[in-house]
Design an enzyme around this catalytic site. Structure first.
Site, PDB file in Angstrom:
ATOM      1  N   CYS A   2     -24.759  -4.861  21.484  1.00 11.97           N
ATOM      2  CA  CYS A   2     -25.685  -4.375  20.475  1.00 11.97           C
ATOM      3  C   CYS A   2     -25.714  -5.413  19.364  1.00 11.97           C
ATOM      4  O   CYS A   2     -24.922  -6.337  19.357  1.00 11.97           O
ATOM      5  CB  CYS A   2     -25.173  -3.073  19.872  1.00 11.97           C
ATOM      6  N   LYS A 601     -29.182  -9.851  26.202  1.00 13.34           N
ATOM      7  CA  LYS A 601     -28.826 -11.261  26.140  1.00 13.34           C
ATOM      8  C   LYS A 601     -27.351 -11.529  26.395  1.00 13.34           C
ATOM      9  O   LYS A 601     -27.002 -12.404  27.160  1.00 13.34           O
ATOM     10  CB  LYS A 601     -29.248 -11.841  24.799  1.00 13.34           C
TER      11      LYS A 601
END
Ligand code: F6R
Length: 606
Positions: A2, A601
């Site tokens: 996150c 990512k």
């Protein structure tokens, strides 16, 4: 996985927090939220969706106050719901936190808190910490005590930022195994998972280490050790990335921009200091056995490394996928493991490093993100200097890793007397030329690649094949295709075809062959033979060839024209062209290229 942001300022923070969230969105984008102290108490707004969608629903900018925290989430514990999105307040709303990582013992703690009467609105591990804070504060009536005592109870990985009604204007933050950096400015200070979040505001950064916490206000910060609460003096680092580098620079997507960044990132990789490369090269020489480890794209890059070390240093360096590392017992004290990671935060790779270190092995890494966990854990780290890679799928960072591995392999070759210094220098020069050639290929061939991608974007099944070093190139290219187009693309060694997969071939199956240059006679001919096998069964073939190679062109249904370059560099040209092919295929399909569904990512969870 996150993105966390926290800001203490002399001004309103909602819009600054919103900007940082947008900059962090690549870390996760299934829900997001903000908590700001409004002068009386902490107010919260959160919902599911990406940052712009949530802002549209809740209007973050209507929030008032100068100290706040924010979070963009990629679900791990608990589904994608509004209740599970962050920030998480304590039951009495006197504390609010944002968290990245996993509290591995949260279930036991939650049970204890429930016994004490605490209620839980979410199914996350994070909410446990908010209530632990309330519980500890009840005992000590001291915020720092409550913060440190709560941390003593939790296990796992975390980066946490907290605000409290009891101490308005102050942010508490801590990290262990998850990234957290501080940005300092005049009258506004930042805490975030990533420098990119606040780079447009300040380049003055402090890297927080594991088990260190910070108490920050708009104009002060104090970093302390969690074990004894002693103050630590921290160096302020001036980040070299600029605002423009972190932006798309006029390209329609970050993926395209990052593909076009590659001539520059190759040059950056070629400027890495020789003593840095030498230090790693010596480990390959001095240790009984070396391994190359990464996961996803970086595993395929590690496999490319295997071929480079074999070619230039006559040394077998097996590649291992980080996620499979615990299922093997590859490493001993006398071994050396080179880890690859763009983000420097990947959980599987961090766990593999831990296992290697526990065995007493020597560790090194090639990492892009400065100050990331992996860079701080290994014995020796080379920063690849590719700049921020924002698109979820890796392109420029992956190619730079190949260029660095290439240089290390050359150095090892010289140290092992398998190459002369002159030969190694010549290859180094070819890599410089490669940067020029790639620039030309990107500018001149993009239109053609786009055209072909448009023509084939309705094909649902692909085989991507290659032999020798072209095999991991095929694997990596197939992964790119899958990630951005959601189409099925299977990478395999072309020699494998007749051992099973050939059964699939008919006129509806498309194959992309990574064809070596003719100078590599054996590789070229055996790949051509596999192409013939497919053609005989009416399969469609796309491949690469030189402009004047009419013989090969006649065999192919479609081809990409590659320039005449040194035969060792052909695989890299084909890799870059395949990146563009995936990009344009996804573009034609109208997909969310920079943030493919279900991906994030940096995968900081196992
Ligand atoms: C694919 C991709 C991933 C990463 C993998 C490891 O395009 O980007 O497969 O390569 O998650 O990430 P890093 O390199 O950050 O350790």
């Amino acid at each position: 996985m996150c993105g966390i942001s926290a800001i203490a300022s002399h001004k309103q923070v909602a819009s600054k927090l919103l900007n940082t969230l947008l900059n962090l969105e690549y870390r996760g984008y299934d829900s997001c939220g903000m908590s700001i102290y409004d002068g009386v108490q902490i107010q919260h707004k959160k919902n599911i969706g990406n940052v712009n969608e949530v802002n549209h629903k809740v209007d973050f900018l209507s929030m008032k106050g100068s100290t706040g925290i924010a979070h963009t989430r990629w679900a791990t514990h608990g589904g994608v719901t509004m209740e599970n999105s962050h920030p998480h307040p304590s039951n009495d709303n006197n504390f609010a936190i944002v968290h990245n990582g996993i509290f591995s013992n949260y279930q036991d703690l939650k049970e204890e808190l429930i016994q004490k009467g605490y209620l839980f609105k979410s199914t996350t591990d994070t909410e446990v910490f908010s209530n632990l804070l309330q519980d500890e504060y009840r005992k000590s009536q001291n915020i720092e005590d409550a913060f440190c005592e709560s941390l003593k109870k939790i296990e796992g990985s975390y980066a946490i930022a907290m605000i409290t009604n009891y101490n308005p204007g102050v942010i508490y933050a801590v990290k262990k195994d998850s990234p957290l950096v501080i940005g300092v400015n005049d009258g506004t200070n930042y805490i975030s998972s990533d420098i990119n979040a606040f780079i447009s505001e300040t380049k003055d950064t402090i890297l927080l280490g594991d088990f260190e916490y910070v108490i920050m206000t708009k104009d002060s910060y104090e970093v302390k050790k969690l074990s004894n609460r002693n103050k630590i003096l921290k160096e302020v680092i001036k980040v070299k990335w600029d605002r423009e580098t972190a932006r798309r620079g006029g390209f329609s997507h970050y993926m395209l921009k990052e593909i076009f960044d590659q001539p520059q990132t190759i040059r950056n990789a070629l400027q890495i200091q020789t003593d840095q490369l030498e230090e790693i090269a010596r480990k390959f020489i001095n240790k009984e056995q070396s391994f190359c480890v990464g996961v996803g794209t970086t595993y395929y890059i590690a496999m490319i490394g295997t071929y480079l070390f074999s070619k230039f240093a006559n040394m077998y360096v097996p590649a291992i996928s980080s996620d499979e590392y615990p299922n093997l017992i590859p490493v001993k004290k006398d071994h050396h493991v080179l880890f690859l990671s763009q983000s420097g935060e990947t959980y599987d790779t961090r766990m593999a490093i831990r296992a290697a270190k526990n065995c007493g092995a020597s560790t090194s890494a090639i990492v892009n993100v400065v100050g990331s966990s992996i860079s701080q854990t290994v014995d020796h780290c080379i920063y690849q200097q590719s700049g921020p890679e924002i698109c979820v799928v890796s392109t420029k960072a992956a190619l730079s890793q190949i260029i660095i591995l290439w240089q290390v392999a050359l150095r090892v070759g010289v140290l092992r007397n398998k190459l002369t210094q002159k030969e190694a220098d010549a290859f180094h020069d070819h890599l410089h030329e490669f940067a020029e050639i790639i620039e030309k290929v990107l500018n001149e061939e993009s239109g053609f690649i786009r055209g072909l991608a448009m023509e084939t974007s309705n094909i649902n099944n692909w085989l991507f094949m290659g032999k020798g070093i072209y095999y991991p190139i095929a694997l990596e290219s197939a992964l790119k295709m899958k990630e951005v187009t959601y189409l099925h693309a299977e990478g395999l060694p072309s020699g494998f075809l007749k051992h099973g997969t050939l059964a699939m071939v008919d006129e509806n199956l498309y194959s992309l062959f990574f064809l070596p240059s003719r100078e590599k006679t054996h590789l070229f001919e055996s790949t051509l033979m596999a192409i013939e096998e497919v053609k005989t069964r009416k399969g469609k073939v796309v491949s690469f060839c030189l402009e004047d190679d009419t013989k090969t062109k006649e065999l192919l249904d479609y081809y990409f024209v590659i320039p005449k370059i040194h035969s060792e560099l052909t695989p890299l040209i084909e890799l870059v062209m395949a990146q563009l092919f995936s990009y344009y295929s996804a573009l034609h399909l109208g997909l969310n290229i920079d943030k493919p569904r279900n991906l994030a990512k940096s995968v900081t969870v196992g």
